[in-house]
Motif scaffolding. Sequence first.
Motif, mmCIF file in Angstrom:
data_model
loop_
_atom_site.group_PDB
_atom_site.id
_atom_site.type_symbol
_atom_site.label_atom_id
_atom_site.label_comp_id
_atom_site.label_asym_id
_atom_site.label_seq_id
_atom_site.Cartn_x
_atom_site.Cartn_y
_atom_site.Cartn_z
ATOM 1 N N ASN A 34 0.826 -1.215 0.000
ATOM 2 C CA ASN A 34 0.000 0.000 0.000
ATOM 3 C C ASN A 34 0.855 1.258 0.000
ATOM 4 O O ASN A 34 0.538 2.244 -0.687
ATOM 5 C CB ASN A 34 -0.943 0.009 1.201
ATOM 6 N N GLU A 35 1.926 1.244 0.770
ATOM 7 C CA GLU A 35 2.809 2.409 0.830
ATOM 8 C C GLU A 35 3.497 2.649 -0.508
ATOM 9 O O GLU A 35 3.649 3.803 -0.943
ATOM 10 C CB GLU A 35 3.857 2.207 1.936
ATOM 11 N N PHE A 36 3.890 1.568 -1.194
ATOM 12 C CA PHE A 36 4.519 1.693 -2.507
ATOM 13 C C PHE A 36 3.551 2.335 -3.498
ATOM 14 O O PHE A 36 3.929 3.219 -4.275
ATOM 15 C CB PHE A 36 4.949 0.307 -3.011
ATOM 16 N N ILE A 37 2.309 1.924 -3.445
ATOM 17 C CA ILE A 37 1.291 2.482 -4.342
ATOM 18 C C ILE A 37 1.034 3.951 -4.033
ATOM 19 O O ILE A 37 0.930 4.790 -4.943
ATOM 20 C CB ILE A 37 -0.007 1.658 -4.242
ATOM 21 N N ARG A 38 0.914 4.285 -2.753
ATOM 22 C CA ARG A 38 0.713 5.693 -2.375
ATOM 23 C C ARG A 38 1.863 6.572 -2.870
ATOM 24 O O ARG A 38 1.642 7.652 -3.417
ATOM 25 C CB ARG A 38 0.594 5.825 -0.856
ATOM 26 N N GLU A 39 3.076 6.086 -2.663
ATOM 27 C CA GLU A 39 4.263 6.891 -2.962
ATOM 28 C C GLU A 39 4.522 7.036 -4.453
ATOM 29 O O GLU A 39 4.878 8.124 -4.938
ATOM 30 C CB GLU A 39 5.493 6.265 -2.287
ATOM 31 N N HIS A 40 4.334 5.954 -5.202
ATOM 32 C CA HIS A 40 4.769 5.956 -6.603
ATOM 33 C C HIS A 40 3.632 6.039 -7.622
ATOM 34 O O HIS A 40 3.887 6.275 -8.807
ATOM 35 C CB HIS A 40 5.620 4.722 -6.889
ATOM 36 N N LEU A 41 2.395 5.862 -7.195
ATOM 37 C CA LEU A 41 1.267 5.977 -8.120
ATOM 38 C C LEU A 41 0.327 7.110 -7.713
ATOM 39 O O LEU A 41 0.169 8.088 -8.429
ATOM 40 C CB LEU A 41 0.508 4.647 -8.195
ATOM 41 N N CYS A 42 -0.289 6.980 -6.522
ATOM 42 C CA CYS A 42 -1.288 7.971 -6.103
ATOM 43 C C CYS A 42 -0.722 9.383 -6.032
ATOM 44 O O CYS A 42 -1.339 10.340 -6.488
ATOM 45 C CB CYS A 42 -1.899 7.569 -4.761
ATOM 46 N N LYS A 43 0.482 9.537 -5.474
ATOM 47 C CA LYS A 43 1.099 10.863 -5.379
ATOM 48 C C LYS A 43 1.448 11.428 -6.754
ATOM 49 O O LYS A 43 1.596 12.643 -6.916
ATOM 50 C CB LYS A 43 2.353 10.814 -4.503
ATOM 51 N N SER A 44 1.554 10.543 -7.732
ATOM 52 C CA SER A 44 1.849 10.981 -9.104
ATOM 53 C C SER A 44 0.584 11.161 -9.927
ATOM 54 O O SER A 44 0.642 11.436 -11.130
ATOM 55 C CB SER A 44 2.768 9.956 -9.791
ATOM 56 N N GLY A 45 -0.588 10.986 -9.265
ATOM 57 C CA GLY A 45 -1.860 11.197 -9.961
ATOM 58 C C GLY A 45 -2.311 10.039 -10.819
ATOM 59 O O GLY A 45 -3.135 10.210 -11.726
ATOM 60 N N ILE A 46 -1.776 8.833 -10.549
ATOM 61 C CA ILE A 46 -2.140 7.644 -11.320
ATOM 62 C C ILE A 46 -2.887 6.668 -10.415
ATOM 63 O O ILE A 46 -2.359 6.238 -9.386
ATOM 64 C CB ILE A 46 -0.889 6.952 -11.910
ATOM 65 N N ASN A 47 -4.096 6.315 -10.786
ATOM 66 C CA ASN A 47 -4.850 5.340 -10.027
ATOM 67 C C ASN A 47 -4.275 3.940 -10.269
ATOM 68 O O ASN A 47 -3.899 3.627 -11.401
ATOM 69 C CB ASN A 47 -6.329 5.378 -10.433
ATOM 70 N N PRO A 48 -4.192 3.105 -9.243
ATOM 71 C CA PRO A 48 -3.619 1.764 -9.435
ATOM 72 C C PRO A 48 -4.496 0.829 -10.269
ATOM 73 O O PRO A 48 -4.048 -0.245 -10.655
ATOM 74 C CB PRO A 48 -3.456 1.233 -8.004
ATOM 75 N N ILE A 49 -5.731 1.237 -10.540
ATOM 76 C CA ILE A 49 -6.608 0.438 -11.405
ATOM 77 C C ILE A 49 -6.486 0.960 -12.833
ATOM 78 O O ILE A 49 -6.670 2.157 -13.088
ATOM 79 C CB ILE A 49 -8.079 0.509 -10.937
ATOM 80 N N LEU A 50 -6.179 0.088 -13.758
ATOM 81 C CA LEU A 50 -5.958 0.485 -15.154
ATOM 82 C C LEU A 50 -7.235 0.423 -15.983
ATOM 83 O O LEU A 50 -8.129 -0.404 -15.729
ATOM 84 C CB LEU A 50 -4.919 -0.417 -15.805
ATOM 85 N N LEU A 51 -7.304 1.304 -16.980
ATOM 86 C CA LEU A 51 -8.363 1.197 -17.981
ATOM 87 C C LEU A 51 -8.127 -0.061 -18.814
ATOM 88 O O LEU A 51 -6.971 -0.478 -18.994
ATOM 89 C CB LEU A 51 -8.326 2.409 -18.917
ATOM 90 N N PRO A 52 -9.185 -0.682 -19.334
ATOM 91 C CA PRO A 52 -8.996 -1.852 -20.205
ATOM 92 C C PRO A 52 -8.155 -1.477 -21.428
ATOM 93 O O PRO A 52 -8.228 -0.345 -21.916
ATOM 94 C CB PRO A 52 -10.436 -2.218 -20.614
ATOM 95 N N GLY A 53 -7.355 -2.422 -21.898
ATOM 96 C CA GLY A 53 -6.501 -2.159 -23.049
ATOM 97 C C GLY A 53 -7.280 -1.753 -24.288
ATOM 98 O O GLY A 53 -6.778 -1.013 -25.128
ATOM 99 N N ASP A 54 -8.536 -2.251 -24.422
ATOM 100 C CA ASP A 54 -9.347 -1.927 -25.593
ATOM 101 C C ASP A 54 -10.283 -0.749 -25.341
ATOM 102 O O ASP A 54 -11.247 -0.526 -26.075
ATOM 103 C CB ASP A 54 -10.172 -3.147 -26.021
ATOM 104 N N SER A 55 -10.011 0.022 -24.284
ATOM 105 C CA SER A 55 -10.851 1.171 -23.953
ATOM 106 C C SER A 55 -10.842 2.191 -25.085
ATOM 107 O O SER A 55 -9.821 2.384 -25.754
ATOM 108 C CB SER A 55 -10.358 1.823 -22.662
ATOM 109 N N ASP A 56 -11.984 2.860 -25.309
ATOM 110 C CA ASP A 56 -12.059 3.856 -26.377
ATOM 111 C C ASP A 56 -11.429 5.187 -25.954
ATOM 112 O O ASP A 56 -11.396 6.139 -26.728
ATOM 113 C CB ASP A 56 -13.506 4.082 -26.822
ATOM 114 N N THR A 57 -10.960 5.240 -24.710
ATOM 115 C CA THR A 57 -10.254 6.424 -24.238
ATOM 116 C C THR A 57 -9.020 5.993 -23.447
ATOM 117 O O THR A 57 -9.101 5.052 -22.650
ATOM 118 C CB THR A 57 -11.163 7.311 -23.357
#
Length: 344
Positions: free
Chosen positions: A308-331
């Motif tokens: 959880n701390e790794f995600i907070r530090e390297h994803l959330c603080k950088s404005g990236i949600n740890p859940i990804l959009l589907p690869g075939d997403s239209d956006t």
Amino acid sequence: MIDTFEIALIAGHSAVHLLGAELEEDIRFKGNYCKVTDPLGQSGVRAINITRLNNSEKYRIAIETNPTELLEGAASIELFHCSQENVEALQKVLNETLESIHPYFSLTNGKWILSRIDYAKQFYTPHVELYTTLESKGPIPYRYEGLQKSGSTYKTCNSSRINAYNKGNQLSKTNRTAALKEKANGLYRFEYQCLKPKYLLKKYKIDHSEWFGLFKEDIALAVLKAHHERHIKVGDYYTYDEAAKLIMGMKKQRRTKEKVLEVLRFIEVSGSFFNALQAIKNDAESVPKPYRGANSKVSFDILKDKFNEFIREHLCKSGINPILLPGDSDTPFLPNTSAKLFTV
């Protein structure tokens, strides 16, 4: 800012008998509980729930109310705006409604307590289905249980519930009018249902007899923001390729960037944040090396905190949600719902 609320009165059997007589309802208990739906035949008062209290001759009479519908006298998907004028109007109409049943049930008797309040915010989006899918894969905070419900993120504990959902999808399963269902299409709602408002009354230093004090915009916003961040997490949504571009462009060591991408892939392959934690707990082979080795509750808790701390530090603080959009997403990018809910 408020969807529904419930007020409750503890009373003897004579009050239950009086209620049944005035409503011309046969109050029949199933076990220790009786629910009277649409008791007044008017919009606003959704139900009256009566509970026989254990080891007591007392009963709990609870009235479930939608304030917007009560004021407008018609079914609505609009939320109650907590202005002073609206709250004063609500107090007046609610008291008149209760007294129309019988003067005994008047708000002025001072015995009613607030037993539930549902704060909510909503907005229209063509991505409502995508949002509910993404958010349903998010974290499940301590003491909450995540329930799998189609078209929503539904988490519950003893004192509250979180529901982030597609309002149109919800109404499609009801007998509401076609016009109302049409109006709800594309409507995303985030809702915090407080089942024990005593906590909020204490936090905001409001006397229990002055429970309308919780009908304030600043309180509703503070509560909703805190729980949105806790349950949904901060950060916008990206496809893996877009997230990788951002991560590789960060001022971090290359090895750290590779670890971030590995964690993103791991959560994606797991299917949800919860499933990723379960994989760590089970020491599955899919788990990245830094989080392997869970062989007891103590070791799992340490690894979970580290993850959880790794995600907070390297994803959330950088404005990236740890859940990804589907690869075939239209956006390739979707802003976090907090931007729409809480940014004017």
